[in-house]
Design an enzyme around this catalytic site. Structure first.
Site, short mmCIF file in Angstrom:
data_model
loop_
_atom_site.label_atom_id
_atom_site.label_comp_id
_atom_site.label_asym_id
_atom_site.label_seq_id
_atom_site.Cartn_x
_atom_site.Cartn_y
_atom_site.Cartn_z
CD GLU A 296 -2.33 1.04 3.01
OE1 GLU A 296 -1.78 0.36 3.90
OE2 GLU A 296 -3.40 1.64 3.17
CE LYS B 251 -7.10 1.15 3.86
NZ LYS B 251 -5.81 1.49 4.48
CB CYS C 280 -4.13 -1.89 4.55
SG CYS C 280 -3.45 -2.11 6.21
N1 CDT Z 1 -3.11 0.97 6.49
C1 CDT Z 1 -4.09 0.38 7.22
O1 CDT Z 1 -5.21 0.29 6.79
N2 CDT Z 1 -3.71 -0.05 8.45
C2 CDT Z 1 -4.66 -0.62 9.36
C3 CDT Z 1 -4.35 -0.13 10.73
C4 CDT Z 1 -5.55 -0.24 11.54
S1 CDT Z 1 -5.43 0.63 12.97
C5 CDT Z 1 -4.92 -0.59 14.07
C6 CDT Z 1 -4.67 -2.15 9.36
O2 CDT Z 1 -5.76 -2.70 9.31
O3 CDT Z 1 -3.63 -2.78 9.45
#
Ligand code: CDT
Length: 282
Positions: free
Chosen positions: A47, A128, A200
């Protein structure tokens, strides 16, 4: 019906705020070459792969924020990112890569594209949907922030399955295998692989997987950056040590990737890239 091909997970490593874009790009191209030399047909990058994961920094000045984004519709034409796509075309390798997108009307998305090396063009884009974190930083000076809601708009493209053209040698190209017609029993599983993309935090939500599953997706690609130690964020426990938080974060990642793939009968490459503060993976 199994079709075999090699997918590479591009572990980019730490990209800091002060790392020049040109050196990050060089690293991505190096990984692309290394994957190609090992027979990979598809290389999956993380990402926001072209820069540091900037949503952890608090910025308010438009020019400062703007500098992290690619402008326009097509990152394979954007000066900062074009060389990676050109190289993929040259090598005939497909890539999934995440980037920060700013459209011509000024809307900002956390996006990724699937680029076909064989066709030399982007064949699918995803923006996203599940933007984690907060709009404003936590008051604590040393807090690990996750400010995606500050910098991005939730995606408007949905979870769309697509065929990856010529990803597998000898895939059938008859009616129903890339066209609108239904596949016949004899042709199911012999066409170009059906691919879905997410980014993500999407991976933690069952509807993302189910919507792709209902479209017959066989391979889900997911690039990510995740915090291992972020005690202020919901779901974290303040008293955890860095080691405990890291272990728990890895467990939750593996749990959601494996469980959802199992339930929907997908394959999914999962790629890890380490930094001190957070992990960047695809
Ligand atoms: N980049 C991203 O979406 N990161 C999120 C962090 C969530 S907050 C704990 C993830 O789901 O890994």
């Amino acid at each position: 019906m199994p079709r075999k091909f090699k997918v590479a997970a591009a572990q980019v490593g730490a990209v800091h705020k002060w790392t020049p874009r040109t050196s990050t790009l060089k690293r991505l191209i190096g990984l692309l070459h290394s994957a190609h030399s090992q027979g990979a047909r598809l290389v999956v990058f993380p990402e926001c792969a072209f820069t540091t994961f900037f949503p952890r920094y608090t910025m308010s000045e438009p020019p400062e924020i703007d500098a992290w984004f690619e402008h326009g519709d097509d990152p394979s034409e954007s000066p900062n990112t074009k060389p990676l796509f050109d190289e993929a075309r040259e090598l005939g390798v497909d890539i999934y890569v995440g980037y920060a997108e700013r459209t011509s009307d000024g809307t900002s998305y956390n996006s990724c594209v699937y680029y076909s090396g064989a066709l030399g063009k982007v064949v699918s884009k995803y923006r996203k949907l599940h933007l984690p974190g907060t709009k404003d930083p936590f008051p604590e000076k040393d807090a690990v922030n996750q400010l995606e809601k500050r910098y991005f708009t939730p995606g408007d493209l949905g979870f769309r399955a697509f065929r990856a053209p010529d990803l597998v040698a000898g895939a059938l190209k008859k009616a129903g295998l890339g066209g609108k017609e239904a596949e016949t029993t004899a042709s199911v599983g012999k066409g170009d692989p059906v691919v879905g993309m997410m980014i993500c935090n999407d991976r933690r939500w069952p509807e993302a997987w189910r919507v792709l599953g209902l479209q017959g997706v066989e391979l889900v690609l997911c690039g990510f950056n995740t915090n291992s130690y972020a005690p202020q964020l919901w779901g974290s426990r303040q008293e955890m040590t860095v080691e405990e938080a890291d272990k728990e974060s890895r467990f939750h990642h593996a749990l959601t990737m494996q469980a959802n793939s199992y339930m929907n009968a997908f394959c999914r490459p999962s790629i890890l890239q380490g930094t001190d503060e957070l992990r960047r993976t695809a």
